[in-house]
Each structure stands twice: as C-alpha cells, then as structure tokens.
Design a protein around this motif. Sequence first.
Motif, PDB file in Angstrom:
ATOM      1  N   ASP A 102       0.801  -1.225   0.000  1.00  0.00           N
ATOM      2  CA  ASP A 102       0.000   0.000   0.000  1.00  0.00           C
ATOM      3  C   ASP A 102       0.831   1.270   0.000  1.00  0.00           C
ATOM      4  OD1 ASP A 102       0.956  -0.439   2.539  1.00  0.00           O
ATOM      5  OD2 ASP A 102      -0.924   0.030   3.568  1.00  0.00           O
ATOM      6  N   THR A 103       2.071   1.219   0.472  1.00  0.00           N
ATOM      7  CA  THR A 103       2.946   2.387   0.458  1.00  0.00           C
ATOM      8  C   THR A 103       4.312   1.986  -0.075  1.00  0.00           C
ATOM      9  OG1 THR A 103       3.869   2.081   2.678  1.00  0.00           O
ATOM     10  CG2 THR A 103       1.765   3.304   2.501  1.00  0.00           C
ATOM     11  N   ALA A 104       5.085   2.983  -0.496  1.00  0.00           N
ATOM     12  CA  ALA A 104       6.427   2.710  -0.996  1.00  0.00           C
ATOM     13  C   ALA A 104       7.303   2.121   0.102  1.00  0.00           C
ATOM     14  CB  ALA A 104       7.046   3.997  -1.547  1.00  0.00           C
ATOM     15  N   ALA A 105       7.150   2.624   1.324  1.00  0.00           N
ATOM     16  CA  ALA A 105       7.960   2.124   2.430  1.00  0.00           C
ATOM     17  C   ALA A 105       7.624   0.676   2.750  1.00  0.00           C
ATOM     18  CB  ALA A 105       7.753   3.005   3.662  1.00  0.00           C
ATOM     19  N   HIS A 106       6.324   0.344   2.774  1.00  0.00           N
ATOM     20  CA  HIS A 106       5.933  -1.037   3.038  1.00  0.00           C
ATOM     21  C   HIS A 106       6.429  -1.971   1.934  1.00  0.00           C
ATOM     22  CE1 HIS A 106       2.414   0.086   5.944  1.00  0.00           C
ATOM     23  NE2 HIS A 106       3.560  -0.143   6.592  1.00  0.00           N
ATOM     24  N   ALA A 107       6.364  -1.524   0.687  1.00  0.00           N
ATOM     25  CA  ALA A 107       6.840  -2.357  -0.420  1.00  0.00           C
ATOM     26  C   ALA A 107       8.335  -2.623  -0.302  1.00  0.00           C
ATOM     27  CB  ALA A 107       6.525  -1.692  -1.749  1.00  0.00           C
ATOM     28  N   ALA A 108       9.110  -1.585   0.031  1.00  0.00           N
ATOM     29  CA  ALA A 108      10.556  -1.752   0.172  1.00  0.00           C
ATOM     30  C   ALA A 108      10.889  -2.663   1.352  1.00  0.00           C
ATOM     31  CB  ALA A 108      11.218  -0.393   0.342  1.00  0.00           C
ATOM     32  N   ASP A 109      10.179  -2.494   2.467  1.00  0.00           N
ATOM     33  CA  ASP A 109      10.434  -3.339   3.642  1.00  0.00           C
ATOM     34  C   ASP A 109      10.111  -4.799   3.336  1.00  0.00           C
ATOM     35  OD1 ASP A 109      11.201  -1.130   5.069  1.00  0.00           O
ATOM     36  OD2 ASP A 109       9.308  -0.901   6.141  1.00  0.00           O
ATOM     37  N   ALA A 110       9.004  -5.026   2.639  1.00  0.00           N
ATOM     38  CA  ALA A 110       8.620  -6.396   2.317  1.00  0.00           C
ATOM     39  C   ALA A 110       9.595  -7.030   1.332  1.00  0.00           C
ATOM     40  CB  ALA A 110       7.204  -6.423   1.754  1.00  0.00           C
ATOM     41  N   ALA A 111      10.059  -6.248   0.346  1.00  0.00           N
ATOM     42  CA  ALA A 111      11.028  -6.785  -0.618  1.00  0.00           C
ATOM     43  C   ALA A 111      12.309  -7.218   0.080  1.00  0.00           C
ATOM     44  CB  ALA A 111      11.325  -5.747  -1.692  1.00  0.00           C
ATOM     45  N   ALA A 112      12.681  -6.490   1.142  1.00  0.00           N
ATOM     46  CA  ALA A 112      13.881  -6.862   1.896  1.00  0.00           C
ATOM     47  C   ALA A 112      13.698  -8.175   2.648  1.00  0.00           C
ATOM     48  CB  ALA A 112      14.239  -5.747   2.869  1.00  0.00           C
ATOM     49  N   LEU A 113      12.442  -8.583   2.846  1.00  0.00           N
ATOM     50  CA  LEU A 113      12.153  -9.834   3.553  1.00  0.00           C
ATOM     51  C   LEU A 113      12.068 -11.039   2.626  1.00  0.00           C
ATOM     52  CD1 LEU A 113       9.415  -8.561   6.046  1.00  0.00           C
ATOM     53  CD2 LEU A 113      11.817  -9.061   6.551  1.00  0.00           C
ATOM     54  N   VAL A 114      12.140 -10.803   1.313  1.00  0.00           N
ATOM     55  CA  VAL A 114      12.097 -11.924   0.371  1.00  0.00           C
ATOM     56  C   VAL A 114      13.329 -12.797   0.593  1.00  0.00           C
ATOM     57  CG1 VAL A 114      12.223 -12.585  -2.054  1.00  0.00           C
ATOM     58  CG2 VAL A 114      10.732 -10.710  -1.349  1.00  0.00           C
TER      59      VAL A 114
END
Length: 738
Positions: A102-114
Amino acid sequence: MRRALGGSRYAADIALGESAWVCYARSRQAHAMVEVDLSAALGAPGVIAAFDGPALGSAERSHPLREPCPPLVPAHPAMARPWLGSPRVRFEGEAVAVVVADTAAHAADAAALVGASYKSLPAVVDPELSLSDDVLVFEDAGTNTVASWPADDDPNFFAGCEVVVSQRILNQRVAHCALEPRAVAAEWNEEGLVEMHCSTQNPAALRSVLSFVLGVEEEAVRIVSVDMGGAFGSKINPYPEELLVAWLAREVGWPLRWCETRSETMVAGGHGRAQVQYVELGGSKDGRLSAYRLQVVQDCGAYPADAVTLPGLSRTMAPGPYEIPKVSFGAKAVLTNTAPVRAFRGSGRPEATAALERAVDLFAAEIGMSPLLLRQKNLIAAEKMPWTTPMGATYDGGDYRAALDRLVSASGYFSIREDQQLRRVERHVRQVGIGLALYCEVTNAVGGRERAEAWVNGPGRVAVSVGTAPSGQGHAYALAWLVAKELNLDISAIDVITGDTGLCPAGGGTFGSRSLQAAGPAAVDAARALLRLAAEEAGRVLEVDCESLEQRGTSYLDPRSDRAVLWEDLGSPGPLRTLATTSRSAPTFSFGAHLAVVEVDVETFEVALMRYVALDDAGRIIDPIRSEGQIHGAILQGVAQALWEELSYGPEGSAVETSFRDYLIPSASDVPLFETLRSETPTDRNILGVRGVGESGSIASSVAVQNAVIDALGVRHVDMPLRPERLWRAVGRDLVHP
C-alpha cells in the motif's frame, strides 16, 4: 524556464488514483539457480501481493503473461529474457521477485524480507573469454554469440602498405546516469483500457510492446511520457520491470507506481559502450592511408538488447571522415553475466571514432609525422561530396578540411605545440598534451516516417502533436518556432504536444539524433495543411474565394466586406484540425573537429583538462541556444568517460560501482568552459536542411582527451579511463620521450 521554476511533472510525480507501490527484490549473485521464499514478504504490513518467476507463470493467473518483449534483435530463442530471474539469475541485480504494497515504504520493507537461497553457477564477465563458450550464459543456446559481422580476413589485406600499426583498445562500460531513474504509474479503467505514465524516449513503441505482452489491442493502451530528466539511450526500449507494473495493476486491481532507486539504476538499468576493439591501419611512409581494419567484441550483458545493434552503427562509421580505399569491419556480440548493455549517447559511433582516431595517432607516431598533417592529408575533399564510403554509406556533404583548419586557427594550435616543446626541454613537472579528433556521424540512421497533427486549440492558439518524446533537449521551442513561422503567428501561440499516444498514437520516438530532422518536417507539413484548411473553411463561411482573404493572426478577413472569421469558429463538428501528416526522413551525416589540451603532472599523474575547442556541424541550426547546450552536455559526457567513469565487475560477476559514492560524475568545476565554433552546412535530405546535433559533442570528445593525455606523456597507448595509476603503469611500460 518551467523546469528551472519547478513546474515540471515527471513520471514519479504522477499518482493515478489511490495508488499502491511496487518494489523488486534483486539477485545478490551473477549466475545461480535461486529458490525464492515469499512467505515473510506476504506476511509483512501493507502487502497486497508478491510474485516470483514461477508464480508469474502459474496457469491459475487470470491474465497470463506473454514473453516480456517481442525480440528487438534476431537472437537464439533460448536467449529470451524472463520476467523475473527465478529460478535462474544471470546477472547481479536481476529482479527475482516483486512485491506490491500500500505504500512505498511497506513495499521496500517487504522486498527486503524476500528470502533467496542460491546455488552458484560459473560466471563469465569478460567478453573476450565469453567467445570461447567455456561458460555459457544460456546452456540451451549452446553459444554466447548473439550476432556476428565477418571481417575481411584476407592475409593480403594490407599488401602494398609500407607501414601497418595495430592496437587492442578498450571502450569501457559506463553508466547512463540520467538524473531521473526509471519510473512508472499504471492504471486500468472499467472498460479494460490501461494508461501508463512512463519515463520513455519511445512511447509508440512501448505501446506496441505493452499491448503484445498484455494481450490487448493497441487502442486499449495509452502511454504518456511527460517531462523526462534525461535518458541518453537508456529509455528507448522497455524493461521487464516497467512492463510488469502494468500487468500487476490489472492482476491486483490497483493503480500502481514504481520508482527505482539510484543503486537499482546502476546495477540493472542498462549500461553503455562496452566494446573491445582491435585496430589495424596501414599506409605509406609519406602519410597516405590505404587500408583499415576494425574488429570488435561487443559485450551485450546477460540478455540480448540494444547492444546487439551497436556494432552495425560502428561498422557504418568505421571510415570516419577519411578517404581510405580499403576498410574492413568485423564484430561479434556476446553475452556475459553482467547487466545488459543499452544504447548510450552516440550508440556505436563514439566507439568507431575512438578506434579510428587512436589508430590515426598511432600511425602518425610510427612514421614520425604530425597528427595534424596526417589528418589533413587524408580527409575526404569537399568537392568529392556526396561521398560513398567502402561501407556503403553516402555522406551528404561537408568541408572537413575547412572545419579542421578553423579549429587549428581558433585554438592557437601551433603556439600550444611550442609551449609543449619548451616544457619537455625543461622537464617541467606539468607536461602539456594536445589531442585531435575528427568525426563524421550518421544521424537519424533509422530514417522512415514521422507523424504530426495540428489543430486550433482555443482562442488564438494552435496545437501540434508529434510522435517524438524529448528527454530534456528542449524540442518544444524549435518545433513551436517552425510551426509559428509557417502560420504567421507568434511563437507564444503554439502548443507543442509530445510523448502522448492518446494524442499522437504513432511515431518513431527520440533517439539517434533524429527528432528535429524527422518531426520538424512533419510539423511543418501539418502547419501548412492547417493553414490551407483554415483558408478554405474561411472562404466557404464568408462565401468568397479563399485566395482573396487576408490573414490576421488566427482569423481571416475579407477586405472587400470587412467581414472576418476566427479560426476557432471554423470546423465541424469540432475544432479545425488537420488529418495526420507524415514526412519521410533520410539519414544525414553530421561532422566536426575537436581539440583537447591537457596538463599531466608527471609526479602524481593527475590530469587537468585546460582547454576544449570544438567545431560541430549539424546543418542548419534552428535553435542556437539549445543546440549549444546539447553540444556542451555531450562533450562533458565524453570527457567523463575519458578521465573518470567506468563500471566494472569482479571475476565472479559482482558489481564494483553501485552508486555515485564510487562512480564519479563530473561537475562544472571539474572542466573548463568549452569553446565552440558554429558551422552550418545545410543538407538536402530534408526540407529544413537540418542534421542531428544531440549526440555530436559525444562522438569525438572521449578520444580527443585520450589522445591529449597520451600525447602529454609520450606513451604509445593507454586505455580509458585515464586514471593516475593506469598512467603511471603506462609510463613505466613504454615511455616514448622524457
């Protein structure tokens, strides 16, 4: 002015409704089998969806993806680039998964968890080693060679030459460094139409590719390229990351945005140049050149893209401005486990010029002749124009000798040589070097047609749309000036629209120094058609012969009755509008002569560029200020390649330079004010007499500086970039004079 005042709108500024954000997880290895774990990312706050390669290809998808791109160049089918590099990655930085949140910050944080587990595979990063096929980037292809151009390998090619010089030359990999990274905003409406705002140089082509991969008609796709913060060739053709945003928007049912980071640009946004060259130049002891052979190994990176076409442009310009009877060109384009190589300002032409101009200096040194005199002896004479080269290109005119003579006179060339000799005698710590570089470059190489349309855009205003998409060059002023001149209006009355397939659904885009010579004639034709239409419609309304009417701005007056009609009142059912016009354009050949003066500290081997003088001839100049700006910017990029810029990889394919912390971009304080000489030789290949100018400054500038540094040190050859350690090693290896 609008940009200076902060009024620009870039792709990253576009928010289509309540947008979600896309972020990519990228490979940490250059060549490996990778197993992706999305579980942690899917459970992160704000995450809407996440996909790896196998998930994208699932048969359960409601909108299956086709191949990411129709092939841009002929290549082995097994070399197709997947949407995501999982389960196999082929360069460090390749996207292995994508997250929507939903936000750029959430997307970046989630991508780091891949999560990703890698099984390393052998990597090849050297294009010359890639030729052996010992390590294959695509095993199913059975080869790393994507394309080849056979050279004349006749052992008697140089028969009759009294002197032959040869040299291996590296034209190193560089970054595009556009101030605006790639950015996309995409949204689908209820009718199944997609609108995508994207930083692209080629909207119509992107529209075609996107319609193909999405499985929809082209009429269902609208591409809008608003302001653009630079491109330099990196944004001509689409990337999987951009195309995937539009598919994801349909799949998840949200408007989506993606803006890459600078580090992503550096490792995955496409690189430039990346040629290894072998030159051989033969001739007589009195300085007549008679045979030249250039062989190239083109590094394409991990996937075939623009780089496969670059040797063809190098081949076209291999002879440069010289009358050399025999010219041979050979090349192989190969894959490596590195980021794909894209077109970069000049696209194969600076590479050809660098090879030839180094060869000319090497030949001059070998026979003990001034590099200036050698060039003067071998330039194509103006009276022989148009000139067809051994490569089949026909130059459309120019006085190359006069250009060189003007450069020599304006620069005070012989005075600089005297100072150089004095410093050598005195063993001065700061030695002077002079570098010459002449060039001829094909502009608008693709030729073809360009589309334009003109219409009355409200009271006292006219709009013209063209299919090009400027990336900061300021084309709007030149096009507005041309249209205003045809319509007898003030330039402020003209609105120029570019980069929107909703208003101009066809066009060739902006690249290869083609825009003005392709879009300019089309815009002029559209303006002339609108003027004729307005007169005919006014005559019909006023019931008089249109030839008797007088134009008064955007109105027509019948002088016999004093009745007048405004353009905005003409036309039915809507505003007065021309049918789309297309103009055919042909390739043209800009040319020029550049001179660099450097000082090299022979104790520290630091290089200082003291002067740079350039004469560039691009035919008739429509917009002198912006043309000058294009030349200055292009010169700086060439100087930067010569002295500072290089993208390199470790032996396992690990990128060394990944940000501006370790990749030096020069500023105005690093170089002197460039001195430019205006020259205009109109061409007869279009109605405006113009040639391309956007890349001219970059064609000769890198090798002019390279020749100057080599001249200062008195060594035989040094590859770019000319960093102190490299110069120190060269002096210790093959010093020619103290």
